[in-house]
Write an enzyme that holds these catalytic residues in place. Structure first.
Site, PDB file in Angstrom:
ATOM      1  N   GLU B  53      39.345  52.949  62.928  1.00  0.00           N
ATOM      2  CA  GLU B  53      40.523  52.692  63.758  1.00  0.00           C
ATOM      3  C   GLU B  53      40.362  51.491  64.670  1.00  0.00           C
ATOM      4  O   GLU B  53      41.335  50.837  65.037  1.00  0.00           O
ATOM      5  CB  GLU B  53      40.881  53.936  64.577  1.00  0.00           C
ATOM      6  CG  GLU B  53      41.445  55.084  63.734  1.00  0.00           C
ATOM      7  CD  GLU B  53      40.371  55.986  63.142  1.00  0.00           C
ATOM      8  OE1 GLU B  53      39.170  55.629  63.225  1.00  0.00           O
ATOM      9  OE2 GLU B  53      40.719  57.058  62.604  1.00  0.00           O
ATOM     10  N   PHE B 115      41.490  71.729  68.192  1.00  0.00           N
ATOM     11  CA  PHE B 115      40.766  70.877  67.256  1.00  0.00           C
ATOM     12  C   PHE B 115      41.341  69.456  67.280  1.00  0.00           C
ATOM     13  O   PHE B 115      42.551  69.269  67.182  1.00  0.00           O
ATOM     14  CB  PHE B 115      40.849  71.455  65.840  1.00  0.00           C
ATOM     15  CG  PHE B 115      40.153  70.582  64.826  1.00  0.00           C
ATOM     16  CD1 PHE B 115      38.786  70.340  64.906  1.00  0.00           C
ATOM     17  CD2 PHE B 115      40.871  69.969  63.810  1.00  0.00           C
ATOM     18  CE1 PHE B 115      38.149  69.519  64.000  1.00  0.00           C
ATOM     19  CE2 PHE B 115      40.237  69.147  62.888  1.00  0.00           C
ATOM     20  CZ  PHE B 115      38.873  68.919  62.986  1.00  0.00           C
ATOM     21  N   GLN B 116      40.470  68.485  67.408  1.00  0.00           N
ATOM     22  CA  GLN B 116      40.851  67.063  67.463  1.00  0.00           C
ATOM     23  C   GLN B 116      41.855  66.750  68.564  1.00  0.00           C
ATOM     24  O   GLN B 116      42.677  65.854  68.429  1.00  0.00           O
ATOM     25  CB  GLN B 116      41.354  66.579  66.103  1.00  0.00           C
ATOM     26  CG  GLN B 116      40.233  66.596  65.078  1.00  0.00           C
ATOM     27  CD  GLN B 116      40.532  65.792  63.837  1.00  0.00           C
ATOM     28  OE1 GLN B 116      41.669  65.680  63.417  1.00  0.00           O
ATOM     29  NE2 GLN B 116      39.486  65.234  63.234  1.00  0.00           N
ATOM     30  N   LYS B 165      52.309  66.722  67.008  1.00  0.00           N
ATOM     31  CA  LYS B 165      52.695  66.974  65.620  1.00  0.00           C
ATOM     32  C   LYS B 165      54.013  67.734  65.509  1.00  0.00           C
ATOM     33  O   LYS B 165      54.828  67.460  64.622  1.00  0.00           O
ATOM     34  CB  LYS B 165      51.575  67.750  64.927  1.00  0.00           C
ATOM     35  CG  LYS B 165      51.715  67.771  63.417  1.00  0.00           C
ATOM     36  CD  LYS B 165      50.471  68.364  62.772  1.00  0.00           C
ATOM     37  CE  LYS B 165      50.590  68.336  61.249  1.00  0.00           C
ATOM     38  NZ  LYS B 165      49.406  68.911  60.600  1.00  0.00           N
ATOM     39  N   MET B 487      23.117  34.820  71.443  1.00  0.00           N
ATOM     40  CA  MET B 487      23.533  34.635  72.830  1.00  0.00           C
ATOM     41  C   MET B 487      22.653  35.451  73.766  1.00  0.00           C
ATOM     42  O   MET B 487      22.319  35.002  74.868  1.00  0.00           O
ATOM     43  CB  MET B 487      25.010  35.013  72.982  1.00  0.00           C
ATOM     44  CG  MET B 487      25.626  34.557  74.282  1.00  0.00           C
ATOM     45  SD  MET B 487      25.417  32.790  74.559  1.00  0.00           S
ATOM     46  CE  MET B 487      26.974  32.150  74.004  1.00  0.00           C
TER      47      MET B 487
HETATM   48  C1  LIG Z   1      30.365  45.401  71.215  1.00  0.00           C
HETATM   49  C2  LIG Z   1      29.433  44.470  71.904  1.00  0.00           C
HETATM   50  N1  LIG Z   1      28.184  44.863  72.185  1.00  0.00           N
HETATM   51  C3  LIG Z   1      27.324  44.010  72.815  1.00  0.00           C
HETATM   52  C4  LIG Z   1      27.724  42.759  73.176  1.00  0.00           C
HETATM   53  C5  LIG Z   1      26.775  41.817  73.905  1.00  0.00           C
HETATM   54  N2  LIG Z   1      26.511  40.617  73.094  1.00  0.00           N
HETATM   55  C6  LIG Z   1      27.162  39.450  73.301  1.00  0.00           C
HETATM   56  S1  LIG Z   1      26.737  38.258  72.216  1.00  0.00           S
HETATM   57  C7  LIG Z   1      25.640  39.290  71.451  1.00  0.00           C
HETATM   58  C8  LIG Z   1      24.837  38.804  70.275  1.00  0.00           C
HETATM   59  C9  LIG Z   1      25.671  38.431  69.123  1.00  0.00           C
HETATM   60  O1  LIG Z   1      24.818  38.108  68.054  1.00  0.00           O
HETATM   61  P1  LIG Z   1      25.390  37.434  66.748  1.00  0.00           P
HETATM   62  O2  LIG Z   1      26.586  38.136  66.288  1.00  0.00           O
HETATM   63  O3  LIG Z   1      24.289  37.310  65.763  1.00  0.00           O
HETATM   64  O4  LIG Z   1      25.862  36.019  67.254  1.00  0.00           O
HETATM   65  P2  LIG Z   1      24.992  34.744  67.710  1.00  0.00           P
HETATM   66  O5  LIG Z   1      24.986  34.756  69.206  1.00  0.00           O
HETATM   67  O6  LIG Z   1      23.622  34.892  67.142  1.00  0.00           O
HETATM   68  O7  LIG Z   1      25.738  33.587  67.171  1.00  0.00           O
HETATM   69  C10 LIG Z   1      25.624  40.539  72.065  1.00  0.00           C
HETATM   70  C11 LIG Z   1      24.749  41.655  71.672  1.00  0.00           C
HETATM   71  C12 LIG Z   1      29.071  42.412  72.885  1.00  0.00           C
HETATM   72  N3  LIG Z   1      29.565  41.231  73.236  1.00  0.00           N
HETATM   73  N4  LIG Z   1      29.889  43.266  72.232  1.00  0.00           N
END
Ligand SMILES: Cc1ncc(C[n+]2csc(CCOP(=O)(O)OP(=O)(O)O)c2C)c(N)n1
Ligand SMILES: [Mg+2]
Lengths: 177, 590
Positions: B53, B115-116, B165, B487
């Site tokens: 979803e 439920f749900q 529902k 990042m």
């Molecule tokens: C749902 C979620 N969890 C954690 C983060 C924190 N976060 C930001 S960038 C990142 C790393 C992303 O890695 P990747 O997709 O390999 O991209 P890259 O930076 O290597 O280009 C994380 C864990 C986030 N933005 N969203």
């Protein structure tokens, strides 16, 4: 930010809302979600025909926060009008409190509490041989003062309604909205 | 059933049709079966069966952003609704119009821990613009019309309709949209004329002006972007865009300074710092844009146009606030400039451009790609080539995941039109890009839709490859695979003493085989000389493609304004970090 912060202002805000489920939760959620403070809140239906309620709330914050609170309130979908009674000219504010004083068998405290009640135009709404319940209305400051005087006499319970407020003069929230 | 009596589910279908819905992204379950029955019985609305979803909401966001229409989602009660929460929050943060219908247990069971069952309106209250629980079938049509009105008007956002529902089964009467007027919600769209006159007077008198524009211009429709172009060209002033605002002003225009903010260009950030008049249209002074607040553009007169009064004076005090739709305000501003015969202060403006050109000459997006065969691919090079090789294609839409690749995409892909760029700006949701691309491709079947992804992010909604396969959606997933949550790794390197805690992506799948297992095509490039051919091959394939582009794992994204630093305090590149720039205070910021 502490309430003593000199840039902090206290504002009373009146809001006219649709009386529908969740509307109060929306208003409260806005405050809790953004870390704002509600000092007092009253709510009741004031326009049964159109199912509208009035929420009066007192809050404090810097000018920027107060403006932000008003903007955020205005943004909520079921809200008709937001009025800052502190900014928009003179207004009257009233609060009602029920105050229980348990005097036990101290006759002097009993007499003293009745004397103070008289000065504050408080009414006795319940009386037993060792307690009174007083009803007092007025501006919050007056109620604070009354409570302060009752405390040493055996203050046992306290219930305050929170502030109800209204602009002075002819216009009001209910018309023109 | 008499003629004008319909079931709740039928009323819902009719209302959606009357609201111009042609596609719903959804996933069935017990509490929405009557609606799926009604869907089955009609042909006007197409249903796209997602695999999660969250994917449905992001797909609807991609659809909405690329078309300007409201995106529509259908989920079941309980886990269906809770799975949608991330998408709804994403749409709220980025002001994307969404209507999400959630099934609910029958009214007599609400509150019973049935439920749900979950408290959908309670859970979604803080992450929607508005939500409704419909308990009477005769309120349903009206509620749906209202929901669409609320989602698309004012500052757009997601709206949830929680639909028990029994209400879906109950018989009621339909009400057409024309008969529904909203009682309270009437956002201001046209500015006070005197305020705009005043604004134009300030703008005309500027010596070091800058236009700083955001997602609000995109949301106001293509005409708003057109008016922005006109105004910027009439004045001759420089223009920068936020991450959400890219495409509103053409990137190939010499007056464009690129994106601003944490990973924005040197020239854009310094122009913001040094300007004397800042004209903010549809942007919200986000902390990623302002950097250190106390040092944000200290000497400028700030004008802000926004449709949402709560976006004004929230964290930056402005001198002139105008509540209005960006499109209407911009058109009016163009008119006033012309009617008053305003002219820019030429000598001052020339000096300002002279200064900006010096900043530009720093070439802040420079990177060093070794071109000798066998050399490792720089991620910037991969994305730059992707942009260059797709530049002459008519309809190109780019989505991204979240991380370094997202910022490089923003820096290196020039957007010359609005609605071509979909990224999760406010919430920064990893897993956004693939389902968003899916939604874009559904809306634009013949377009080239590319999700620029990181290998970590793509795993977060990878299941949607199955949806792409089912509907033969030829989305291209372009992974800049650096084997790290790049990042995160970058912040750990620069701000946490190179302690790389849990940011390495171990046990990655073989993306080529993964693609194949979903009936897609997988391509891989590991050396610089393979980049162009791989991109060309990807473009030539009229099916879903995953490109696994192995890039330099150590590359960092620059320029960078570290958390809590001021605009002038930018790290320009790997050799530019002599001093410790991040204060204790800055460290706690995200
Ligand atoms: C749902 C979620 N969890 C954690 C983060 C924190 N976060 C930001 S960038 C990142 C790393 C992303 O890695 P990747 O997709 O390999 O991209 P890259 O930076 O290597 O280009 C994380 C864990 C986030 N933005 N969203
Ligand atoms: Mg990565």
């Amino acid at each position: 930010m502490s309430p003593q912060d000199p840039s902090t202002e206290r504002h009373t805000i009146a809001v006219l809302v649709d009386n529908e489920p969740g509307v109060l939760a929306r208003v409260i959620g806005l405050f809790s979600g953004r870390g704002y403070n509600i000092e007092s809140l009253t709510v009741a239906e004031v326009d049964p025909e159109n199912r509208r309620s009035r929420i009066t709330l007192a809050t404090s914050g810097t000018r920027m926060i107060i403006e932000q609170i008003k903007a955020q309130l205005s943004r909520l979908v079921p809200i008709h009008v937001v009025s800052d009674l502190t900014d928009d000219g003179p207004s009257v504010e009233r609060e009602l409190a029920l105050i229980k004083v348990a005097t036990a068998d101290n006759r002097e405290n009993r007499i003293e509490s009745l004397r103070i009640a008289d000065i504050f135009r408080a009414r006795v709404v319940d009386s037993t041989p060792d307690s009174f319940v007083f009803e007092v209305t007025g501006a919050s400051g007056k109620i604070d003062a009354f409570i302060g005087l009752m405390r040493p006499l055996g203050l046992a319970d306290l219930s305050r309604t929170g502030v109800a407020a209204m602009a002075r003069g002819r216009t009001g929230l209910l018309d023109g909205s | 059933m008499s003629e004008d009596r319909m079931t709740g589910a039928q009323i819902l279908m009719q209302a959606l049709r009357d609201q111009d819905v042609d596609v719903i992204f959804g996933y069935p379950g017990g509490a929405v079966l009557p609606i799926y029955d009604a869907l089955f019985a009609q042909n006007a609305i197409r249903h796209i069966l997602v695999r999660h979803e969250q994917g449905a909401v992001h797909a609807a966001e991609g659809y909405a952003r690329s078309t300007g229409k409201v995106g529509c989602v259908l989920v079941t009660s309980g886990p269906g609704a809770t799975n949608a929460v991330t998408g709804l929050t994403d749409a709220l943060m980025d002001s994307i119009p969404i209507v999400c219908i959630a099934g609910q247990v029958p009214t007599h069971l609400i509150g019973n821990d049935a439920f749900q069952e979950c408290d959908t309106t309670g859970i979604t209250r803080p992450c929607t613009k508005h939500n409704y629980l419909v308990k009477e079938v005769d309120r349903l049509a009206r509620t749906v019309h209202e929901a669409f009105y609320v989602a698309r008007n004012g500052r757009p956002g997601p709206v949830v309709i929680d639909l028990p529902k029994d209400v879906q089964f109950a018989e009621g009467t339909y009400v057409a949209p024309e008969d529904v007027v909203h009682r309270t919600y009437r956002p201001t769209v046209s500015a006070e004329p005197t305020a705009l006159e005043r604004a134009m007077e300030i703008i005309a008198g500027a010596k070091r002006p800058i236009f700083y524009t955001g997602g609000g211009v995109i949301n106001a429709g293509p005409a708003a972007s057109e008016a922005l172009r006109q105004l910027v060209r009439l004045t001759g002033y420089p223009c920068t865009n936020t991450l959400m605002g890219l495409g509103a002003f053409p990137a190939n225009d010499p007056q464009f300074l690129g994106m601003l903010g944490m990973h924005g260009t040197y020239e854009a950030n310094l122009a913001m710092y040094n300007c004397d008049v800042m004209i903010n249209i549809g942007a919200r002074f986000d902390d990623r844009v302002t950097g250190k607040l106390s040092e944000f553009s200290p000497n400028s007169t700030k004008i802000q146009v926004d449709i949402d009064p709560s976006s004004i004076n929230k964290n930056v005090r402005v001198d002139l606030a105008i509540v209005a739709d960006a499109g209407q305000a911009l058109a009016e501003m163009v008119r006033i400039w012309q009617a008053r015969g305003y002219r820019a202060d030429r000598p001052a403006l020339d000096a300002w451009w002279g200064q900006i050109k010096q900043w530009r000459a720093r070439d802040c997006l420079y990177f060093n790609q070794d071109k000798t065969p066998g050399a490792v691919i720089k991620p910037q090079h991969a994305i730059k080539r992707l942009a260059e090789l797709t530049a002459d294609r008519e309809n190109v839409y780019i989505t991204t995941e979240v991380g370094q690749h997202q910022m490089w995409a923003a820096q290196f892909v020039p957007f010359n039109q609005p609605n071509r760029w979909m990224t999760s700006g406010g919430l920064g949701t990893m897993g956004y890009g693939l389902p968003a691309a899916m939604g874009v491709q559904v809306a634009h079947p013949d377009a080239l839709v590319i999700d620029i992804a990181g290998e970590a992010s793509i795993m977060m909604n990878i299941q949607e490859l199955s949806t792409l396969a089912q509907y033969r959606l030829p989305v291209k997933v372009f992974i800049t695979n650096n084997h790290w949550m790049g990042m995160v790794r970058q912040w750990q390197e620069l701000l946490h003493g190179e302690r790389y805690s849990e940011s390495y992506m171990d046990s990655l799948p073989d993306f080529v085989k993964l693609a194949e297992s979903f009936g897609a095509v997988g391509l891989r490039a590991t050396k610089v000389e393979e980049v162009d051919d791989t991109i060309a091959e990807m473009m030539a394939i009229d099916r879903t493609v995953i490109v696994d582009m192995h890039v330099d794992p150590k590359e960092n994204c620059f320029p960078m304004i570290p958390g809590g630093a001021a605009h002038y305090d930018m790290i320009l590149g790997p050799d530019d970090r002599g001093e410790q720039r991040t204060s204790e205070e800055g460290m706690v910021l995200v």
